[in-house]
Design a protein around this motif. Structure first.
Motif, PDB file in Angstrom:
ATOM      1  N   PRO A 420       0.792  -1.236   0.000  1.00 18.21           N
ATOM      2  CA  PRO A 420       0.000   0.000   0.000  1.00 18.21           C
ATOM      3  C   PRO A 420       0.822   1.284   0.000  1.00 18.21           C
ATOM      4  CG  PRO A 420      -0.976  -1.595   1.485  1.00 18.21           C
ATOM      5  CD  PRO A 420       0.346  -2.177   1.049  1.00 18.21           C
ATOM      6  N   PHE A 421       2.106   1.186   0.318  1.00 16.60           N
ATOM      7  CA  PHE A 421       2.952   2.378   0.355  1.00 16.60           C
ATOM      8  C   PHE A 421       3.921   2.441  -0.820  1.00 16.60           C
ATOM      9  CE2 PHE A 421       1.668   1.303   4.670  1.00 16.60           C
ATOM     10  CZ  PHE A 421       1.042   2.475   5.044  1.00 16.60           C
ATOM     11  N   ASN A 422       3.770   1.535  -1.756  1.00 12.35           N
ATOM     12  CA  ASN A 422       4.561   1.543  -2.976  1.00 12.35           C
ATOM     13  C   ASN A 422       3.637   1.182  -4.128  1.00 12.35           C
ATOM     14  OD1 ASN A 422       7.641   1.809  -2.224  1.00 12.35           O
ATOM     15  ND2 ASN A 422       6.713   0.471  -0.688  1.00 12.35           N
ATOM     16  N   THR A 423       3.041   2.219  -4.714  1.00 19.61           N
ATOM     17  CA  THR A 423       2.028   2.016  -5.749  1.00 19.61           C
ATOM     18  C   THR A 423       2.181   3.064  -6.838  1.00 19.61           C
ATOM     19  OG1 THR A 423       0.417   3.460  -4.666  1.00 19.61           O
ATOM     20  CG2 THR A 423       0.365   1.151  -4.051  1.00 19.61           C
ATOM     21  N   ILE A 424       1.644   2.732  -8.010  1.00 21.53           N
ATOM     22  CA  ILE A 424       1.447   3.712  -9.061  1.00 21.53           C
ATOM     23  C   ILE A 424       0.102   3.418  -9.691  1.00 21.53           C
ATOM     24  CG2 ILE A 424       2.761   2.306 -10.710  1.00 21.53           C
ATOM     25  CD1 ILE A 424       3.442   4.943 -12.178  1.00 21.53           C
ATOM     26  N   GLY A 425      -0.661   4.463  -9.992  1.00 28.03           N
ATOM     27  CA  GLY A 425      -1.989   4.222 -10.523  1.00 28.03           C
ATOM     28  C   GLY A 425      -2.517   5.369 -11.352  1.00 28.03           C
ATOM     29  N   LEU A 426      -3.504   5.033 -12.168  1.00 25.57           N
ATOM     30  CA  LEU A 426      -4.197   6.013 -13.000  1.00 25.57           C
ATOM     31  C   LEU A 426      -5.630   6.095 -12.517  1.00 25.57           C
ATOM     32  CD1 LEU A 426      -4.201   7.839 -15.563  1.00 25.57           C
ATOM     33  CD2 LEU A 426      -4.968   5.803 -16.837  1.00 25.57           C
ATOM     34  N   GLY A 427      -6.095   7.336 -12.246  1.00 27.37           N
ATOM     35  CA  GLY A 427      -7.457   7.494 -11.771  1.00 27.37           C
ATOM     36  C   GLY A 427      -7.897   8.935 -11.781  1.00 27.37           C
ATOM     37  N   TRP A 436      -0.594   8.803 -10.805  1.00 29.94           N
ATOM     38  CA  TRP A 436      -0.282   9.112  -9.413  1.00 29.94           C
ATOM     39  C   TRP A 436       0.666   8.071  -8.849  1.00 29.94           C
ATOM     40  CZ3 TRP A 436      -1.555   5.972  -5.270  1.00 29.94           C
ATOM     41  CH2 TRP A 436      -1.684   6.554  -4.009  1.00 29.94           C
ATOM     42  N   GLN A 437       1.627   8.486  -8.048  1.00 27.78           N
ATOM     43  CA  GLN A 437       2.630   7.586  -7.497  1.00 27.78           C
ATOM     44  C   GLN A 437       2.747   7.796  -5.993  1.00 27.78           C
ATOM     45  OE1 GLN A 437       6.555   8.492  -8.875  1.00 27.78           O
ATOM     46  NE2 GLN A 437       7.560   7.122  -7.434  1.00 27.78           N
ATOM     47  N   ARG A 438       2.932   6.702  -5.263  1.00 34.35           N
ATOM     48  CA  ARG A 438       3.204   6.808  -3.831  1.00 34.35           C
ATOM     49  C   ARG A 438       4.446   6.015  -3.487  1.00 34.35           C
ATOM     50  NH1 ARG A 438      -0.915   6.125   1.313  1.00 34.35           N
ATOM     51  NH2 ARG A 438       0.650   6.570   2.913  1.00 34.35           N
ATOM     52  N   ARG A 439       5.359   6.631  -2.753  1.00 35.02           N
ATOM     53  CA  ARG A 439       6.548   5.993  -2.213  1.00 35.02           C
ATOM     54  C   ARG A 439       6.609   6.321  -0.734  1.00 35.02           C
ATOM     55  NH1 ARG A 439       6.344   3.750  -6.211  1.00 35.02           N
ATOM     56  NH2 ARG A 439       7.927   3.304  -7.783  1.00 35.02           N
ATOM     57  N   LEU A 446       2.477  12.383 -11.639  1.00 32.06           N
ATOM     58  CA  LEU A 446       3.388  12.206 -12.765  1.00 32.06           C
ATOM     59  C   LEU A 446       2.833  12.759 -14.067  1.00 32.06           C
ATOM     60  CD1 LEU A 446       4.492   8.518 -12.043  1.00 32.06           C
ATOM     61  CD2 LEU A 446       5.511  10.643 -11.199  1.00 32.06           C
ATOM     62  N   TRP A 447       1.495  12.851 -14.151  1.00 30.16           N
ATOM     63  CA  TRP A 447       0.838  13.318 -15.386  1.00 30.16           C
ATOM     64  C   TRP A 447      -0.611  13.560 -15.048  1.00 30.16           C
ATOM     65  CZ3 TRP A 447      -3.386  11.063 -17.751  1.00 30.16           C
ATOM     66  CH2 TRP A 447      -3.677  11.453 -19.061  1.00 30.16           C
ATOM     67  N   GLN A 448      -1.220  14.585 -15.684  1.00 29.15           N
ATOM     68  CA  GLN A 448      -2.650  14.774 -15.491  1.00 29.15           C
ATOM     69  C   GLN A 448      -3.240  15.639 -16.603  1.00 29.15           C
ATOM     70  OE1 GLN A 448      -3.610  16.658 -11.784  1.00 29.15           O
ATOM     71  NE2 GLN A 448      -2.417  18.496 -12.189  1.00 29.15           N
ATOM     72  N   ILE A 449      -4.543  15.436 -16.838  1.00 28.53           N
ATOM     73  CA  ILE A 449      -5.306  16.240 -17.790  1.00 28.53           C
ATOM     74  C   ILE A 449      -6.687  16.424 -17.190  1.00 28.53           C
ATOM     75  CG2 ILE A 449      -4.059  15.406 -19.824  1.00 28.53           C
ATOM     76  CD1 ILE A 449      -6.506  13.582 -20.379  1.00 28.53           C
ATOM     77  N   ASP A 486       4.104   8.972 -19.477  1.00 25.95           N
ATOM     78  CA  ASP A 486       5.246   8.273 -20.052  1.00 25.95           C
ATOM     79  C   ASP A 486       5.333   6.852 -19.493  1.00 25.95           C
ATOM     80  OD1 ASP A 486       6.062  10.541 -21.482  1.00 25.95           O
ATOM     81  OD2 ASP A 486       7.179  11.309 -19.741  1.00 25.95           O
ATOM     82  N   PRO A 487       6.052   5.968 -20.182  1.00 23.17           N
ATOM     83  CA  PRO A 487       6.302   4.642 -19.606  1.00 23.17           C
ATOM     84  C   PRO A 487       6.992   4.780 -18.255  1.00 23.17           C
ATOM     85  CG  PRO A 487       6.925   4.689 -21.921  1.00 23.17           C
ATOM     86  CD  PRO A 487       6.630   6.110 -21.542  1.00 23.17           C
ATOM     87  N   TYR A 488       6.729   3.819 -17.395  1.00 22.81           N
ATOM     88  CA  TYR A 488       7.202   3.905 -16.009  1.00 22.81           C
ATOM     89  C   TYR A 488       7.996   2.649 -15.660  1.00 22.81           C
ATOM     90  CZ  TYR A 488       7.072   4.411 -10.933  1.00 22.81           C
ATOM     91  OH  TYR A 488       7.418   4.533  -9.618  1.00 22.81           O
ATOM     92  N   ASP A 489       9.186   2.825 -15.112  1.00 23.96           N
ATOM     93  CA  ASP A 489      10.018   1.717 -14.666  1.00 23.96           C
ATOM     94  C   ASP A 489       9.575   1.305 -13.260  1.00 23.96           C
ATOM     95  OD1 ASP A 489      11.933  -0.048 -13.805  1.00 23.96           O
ATOM     96  OD2 ASP A 489      13.646   1.255 -14.192  1.00 23.96           O
ATOM     97  N   ALA A 490       8.939   0.134 -13.169  1.00 23.30           N
ATOM     98  CA  ALA A 490       8.383  -0.317 -11.889  1.00 23.30           C
ATOM     99  C   ALA A 490       9.287  -1.304 -11.163  1.00 23.30           C
ATOM    100  CB  ALA A 490       7.019  -0.959 -12.117  1.00 23.30           C
ATOM    101  N   SER A 491      10.569  -1.305 -11.496  1.00 19.65           N
ATOM    102  CA  SER A 491      11.470  -2.303 -10.921  1.00 19.65           C
ATOM    103  C   SER A 491      11.625  -2.160  -9.416  1.00 19.65           C
ATOM    104  CB  SER A 491      12.848  -2.222 -11.583  1.00 19.65           C
ATOM    105  OG  SER A 491      13.419  -0.935 -11.413  1.00 19.65           O
TER     106      SER A 491
END
Length: 528
Positions: A420-427, A436-439, A446-449, A486-491
């Motif tokens: 829950p504290f390491n996520t990336i999502g579109l919404g 949106w990203q959480r660390r 990261l991006w929005q319109i 943009d593409p996201y490196d989820a490593s």
């Protein structure tokens, strides 16, 4: 009608070059697997870690095709706050009793070993709470009867968490199995170079009068793991134990990494077939490493000829070549149209949470609870997730209803989840479509319109590349898709001991809700 489909097994009629099945037999993130046979049915479970419900249950009649059968704990045990690891299913042939040993972290305390009983392995399970809670932590339980038939609990003291040795202990149990009696005895400790700082995950199989301990050594998890499986033997349960000079018994090969923590089963022969010993254990697929997680693999145990004293020799698995070679299998897909009044059994949610759920004829409304379950602190989010397909590449999609009076404090959408504290999502948040990203405690846009106008928005994520990269998309009709960011490196997303999951997620004040429709998770996606 409801369509929640997940294929958890491989086709047993498509053999690899050695055997009549292919690995993994339970794909996806199922570490520390346990297996037991009762009559014509095999039962299995695995670590659930920081996800609820605790300890998924599977059943099979052939060790290859596994059917989800609920979980050991549909409701989280109140005494524990997380780290639900290493279940050990037991059907004691002497007493006829069914029970499970398991590990969890005591609230405000160490890792403990606890036990629950059930009338059958299908449940329901009654929890009896913690039994062993050493200061360094107590993990990886197993059950055995000694040469006199006395019941014993065997476990690992988690010394490596404090840079200390990791003894494997045994202590006698009361006849009802609910209490330890007498003193504990050290069976083995990490003293071989290949084991480095750890021996753990013991399982004891009796074969022709001798005891054999299958155990794991070295570091279990993550990109730098070095796990392997060893074996030791003795004539008496309390020792002395002799380790196999050829250890590790199972090590990495070009298809699988870091194999270990297995449970053996003596499968009774049927239809004129001889009985056979098997080991169910976990390993990372070499092609996709940590992103899928540790998958459950199955291999036959063979035995060497009796030694000069007439006693049995050492076991072998695949002649020392590592886990059985996987073969190409059909994609493993999960689809849920939310037509059922009950949430599908493949969905999970983070421990210490209990999201509000309403299923209503094709929609799922997910809410942030008004009250914190189990005293876990303020509630600021809600999430349900499913383990990703077995394979590096996948496509996940869902439709999110757009409220006319959307609350600008609520983010809701599709997320790729390490934890829950390491996520990336579109919404959607208010009138904005946001990547949106959480660390940890840090959140970033990261991006929005401006959010498209309409009744719903369709959200999608795909993974691609030799490593784990993500691309998000959106659509207003579910047919024509546009790139979101943009593409996201989820490593760096996966937690040290878990694979990634695909989640429906909310963040915001308590009581807010969002409605989703038509969730799909498909393996082997092709970029749009």
């Amino acid at each position: 009608m409801r369509s929640a489909k997940i294929k958890l097994s491989l086709n047993p009629v498509v053999p690899n070059r050695l055997r009549g099945w292919s690995n993994p037999v339970v794909p996806g993130d199922h570490p520390d697997p346990t297996i037991v046979q009762v009559g014509d049915t095999f039962w299995a479970s695995a670590t659930s870690g920081e996800w609820s419900p605790q300890f998924p249950l599977f059943r099979s009649t052939d060790l290859v095709d596994w059917t989800p059968s609920g979980s050991i704990f549909p409701q989280q045990p109140a005494w524990a706050e997380g780290a639900f690891w290493a279940p050990e299913l037991v059907h004691d042939e002497v007493s006829g009793r069914c029970f499970v040993w398991y590990v969890a972290k005591k609230r405000g305390g160490p890792l403990c070993i606890a036990m629950a009983t059930a009338p059958t392995l299908a449940g329901p399970y009654v929890d009896h709470g913690p039994m062993v809670c050493e200061q360094d932590g107590s993990i990886d339980p197993c059950f055995a009867r000694d040469e006199h038939g006395k019941p014993f609990l065997i476990w690992k003291e988690d010394g490596n968490s404090q840079n200390r040795p990791t003894p494997i202990w045994a202590q006698q149990l009361s006849e009802d199995f609910l209490h330890l009696v007498g003193e504990k005895t050290k069976l083995i400790v990490n003293d071989q170079p290949w084991e480095e700082g750890v021996v753990e995950g013991p399982y004891i199989l009796r074969h022709d009068g001798r005891f054999y301990m299958f155990y794991a050594g070295n570091s279990c998890c993550g990109k730098e793991c070095k796990y392997a499986e060893g074996v030791a033997r003795t004539d008496r349960l309390l020792g002395p134990w002799e380790k196999f000079p050829g250890n590790p018994l199972i090590a990495a090969n070009d298809k699988w990494r870091c194999p270990g923590h297995g449970t053996a089963v003596h499968a009774q022969g049927r239809d004129g077939k001889a009985a056979q010993d098997y080991l169910l254990y976990h390993a990372y697929p070499a092609a996709s490493t940590i992103y899928v997680g540790r998958e459950a693999v199955l291999d036959a145990i063979t035995w060497s000829e009796p030694e000069s004293d007439g006693k049995p020799g050492w076991p072998s698995v695949n002649a020392g070549t590592g886990p059985g070679e996987p073969v190409k299998v059909s994609p493993i897909d999960f689809v849920d149209d939310f037509e059922s009044p009950m949430l599908g059994s493949s969905w999970q949610w983070p421990v210490n949470t209990n999201p509000d759920l309403v299923l209503d004829g094709g929609s799922l409304t997910l809410g942030i609870p008004l009250h914190s379950p189990l005293g876990a602190g303020p509630v600021e989010s809600a999430m349900i997730a499913v383990p990703r397909p077995a394979g590096l590449h996948y496509r996940a999609s869902v439709a999110l209803d757009l409220a006319v009076d959307s609350d600008s404090r609520l983010w809701s959408g599709l997320a790729i989840v390490g934890d829950p504290f390491n996520t990336i999502g579109l919404g959607v948040r208010g009138d904005r479509l946001t990547l949106w990203q959480r660390r940890g405690a840090t959140q970033a846009v990261l991006w929005q319109i401006a959010a498209p106008v309409g009744r719903a928005i369709y959200l999608r994520s795909t993974s691609f590349g030799a490593e784990h990269h993500l691309q998000f998309y959106f659509s207003v009709d579910g047919e024509m898709w546009q790139v979101a960011g943009d593409p996201y490196d989820a490593s760096d997303l996966p937690a040290w001991d878990r694979g990634l999951r695909i989640g429906l997620m909310l963040e915001g004040p308590q009581g807010l809700r969002a409605t989703f429709r038509g969730f799909e998770l498909c393996a082997d996606s092709v970029l749009i």
